[in-house]
Write a protein that holds these residues in place. Structure first.
Motif, mmCIF file in Angstrom:
data_model
loop_
_atom_site.group_PDB
_atom_site.id
_atom_site.type_symbol
_atom_site.label_atom_id
_atom_site.label_comp_id
_atom_site.label_asym_id
_atom_site.label_seq_id
_atom_site.Cartn_x
_atom_site.Cartn_y
_atom_site.Cartn_z
ATOM 1 N N THR A 1 34.207 31.356 32.710
ATOM 2 C CA THR A 1 35.488 31.907 32.262
ATOM 3 C C THR A 1 36.720 31.269 32.881
ATOM 4 O OG1 THR A 1 35.524 33.582 33.997
ATOM 5 C CG2 THR A 1 34.421 34.168 31.901
ATOM 6 N N VAL B 1 38.649 35.521 34.687
ATOM 7 C CA VAL B 1 37.893 36.520 35.445
ATOM 8 C C VAL B 1 37.774 36.046 36.885
ATOM 9 C CG1 VAL B 1 35.712 37.780 35.649
ATOM 10 C CG2 VAL B 1 36.554 37.114 33.377
ATOM 11 N N TRP C 1 46.513 39.723 29.008
ATOM 12 C CA TRP C 1 45.310 39.458 29.810
ATOM 13 C C TRP C 1 44.220 40.519 29.610
ATOM 14 C CZ3 TRP C 1 46.444 36.447 34.851
ATOM 15 C CH2 TRP C 1 45.266 36.000 35.459
ATOM 16 N N LEU D 1 40.273 39.978 28.326
ATOM 17 C CA LEU D 1 39.089 40.459 29.046
ATOM 18 C C LEU D 1 38.214 41.326 28.135
ATOM 19 C CD1 LEU D 1 40.815 41.366 32.424
ATOM 20 C CD2 LEU D 1 39.130 39.544 32.095
ATOM 21 N N ARG E 1 34.296 41.018 27.147
ATOM 22 C CA ARG E 1 33.375 42.152 27.249
ATOM 23 C C ARG E 1 32.602 42.354 25.947
ATOM 24 N NH1 ARG E 1 33.268 46.416 30.639
ATOM 25 N NH2 ARG E 1 35.368 46.001 31.438
ATOM 26 N N LEU F 1 34.972 42.497 35.353
ATOM 27 C CA LEU F 1 35.932 42.611 34.261
ATOM 28 C C LEU F 1 36.887 43.773 34.507
ATOM 29 C CD1 LEU F 1 33.565 41.972 31.211
ATOM 30 C CD2 LEU F 1 35.354 40.426 32.049
ATOM 31 N N THR G 1 39.264 42.881 37.487
ATOM 32 C CA THR G 1 40.276 41.905 37.092
ATOM 33 C C THR G 1 41.355 42.569 36.259
ATOM 34 O OG1 THR G 1 38.615 40.120 37.116
ATOM 35 C CG2 THR G 1 40.675 39.693 35.942
ATOM 36 N N ALA G 2 40.957 43.407 35.299
ATOM 37 C CA ALA G 2 41.937 44.119 34.470
ATOM 38 C C ALA G 2 42.806 45.036 35.318
ATOM 39 C CB ALA G 2 41.213 44.913 33.384
#
Length: 316
Positions: free
Chosen positions: A180, A184, A200, A204, A208, A233, A236-237
């Motif tokens: 990625t 990520v 962003w 993500l 997913r 994931l 990161t979000a």
């Protein structure tokens, strides 16, 4: 905040690892330094991310040679940042692939980014004398393309803006493994200085939806298994969203960049202060989130001079 500019004082050598995350698929990681990926096909090898210098790239090549003697035929660059691309010459003369948007950024801001990153993180540029110049792709695409390493198909895809406007991911469908880049991260801060923070999380989500069984992230350990992938994931979000919302509230209320930094720290320090390169990224992230909150869609170009001015304004 550390008074030393960015990571200029970080000269500690990192321990590297080389982990198989699927049959013939490997993640080269280095304790929060930029990762690379290796995809071994029937006939040749694809490298994902070149590293910052030929010296660092040769560490990746040594790992490749520990598992195969097949030639390196392709080098894929997920985006344009200097720490990802300037080691390309070490791999010989493979095909070099980027998105059209990433190549356009090399044209627009590649030299400025190189100068800026060199000052921010000198350890990653040891051996920089060998770099012949900016790295240019031999092949570009928009949307999606497939490369065949013999029978093994590798899909290159743009799933949305995130770390930069030109980000791509690399998917190997026979193992359902994804590389990625910096979209990520795992237990590492996201660098958002050239990012699109509002887009962003959606990018993500697109990752997913593909339900990868393993991910080689841009920084941090390889992510193997659905639980570890999902956690990375989500984290990161959360990092990106926490950064943007805390800064946007101040920017849109007429507050200063320094006030936005304090607001971001109040939200993010308790959750992310122990992440790799957190202090390094924080001021650049706040500056970009501040701009984006005020409607500046295209990230302003970072130069060594702009870096220093921003850093100085946030000290004290």
């Amino acid at each position: 905040m550390d008074k030393t500019f960015a990571s200029a004082g970080d000269m500690t050598e990192k321990t590297t690892s080389f982990t198989e995350i699927g049959a013939g698929l490997y993640a080269f990681t280095a304790q929060g330094d930029p990762n690379s990926g290796v995809i071994v096909g029937d006939e040749s090898v694809m490298i994902v991310e070149a590293q910052a210098t030929p010296r660092l790239a040769r560490k990746v090549i040594d790992c490749v040679r520990s598992v195969t003697d097949k030639p390196i035929s392709h080098l894929v660059l997920t985006h344009y940042h200097a720490v990802r691309v300037l080691g390309a010459s070490a791999y010989g003369a493979p095909q070099i692939l980027m998105s059209d948007a990433a190549r356009a950024m090399v044209v627009e801001r590649g030299q400025e980014d190189w100068d800026s990153e060199f000052a921010r993180f000198p350890r990653l540029f040891q051996g920089h004398e060998e770099i012949p110049g900016l790295t240019w792709p031999t092949t570009t695409f928009s949307g999606r393309m497939s490369v065949y390493l013999g029978r093994r198909r590798v899909d290159l895809m743009q799933l949305g803006r995130a770390h930069t406007a030109g980000d791509i991911v690399i998917h190997v469908p026979d193992q359902n493994v994804m590389f990625t880049g910096d979209i990520v991260e795992y237990h590492s801060a996201c660098y958002c200085g050239d990012g699109h923070l509002q887009d962003w999380p959606g990018t993500l989500n697109n990752i997913r939806e593909m339900q990868p069984d393993a991910i080689a992230p841009g920084r941090g350990d390889a992510l193997v298994g659905a639980q570890m992938v999902s956690r990375a994931l989500e984290n990161t979000a959360d990092f990106v969203t926490s950064t943007y919302r805390s800064v946007a509230r101040i920017a849109q209320g007429g507050g200063s960049l320094k006030e936005a930094m304090a607001a971001c720290r109040a939200v993010c320090d308790p959750k992310f202060a122990d992440y790799a390169i957190y202090e390094h990224c924080l001021p650049f992230n706040v500056a970009r989130a501040y701009d984006e909150a005020l409607g500046i869609d295209t990230p302003r170009i970072w130069t060594a001079e702009r870096d220093a001015q921003m850093w100085e304004s946030l000290q004290g």
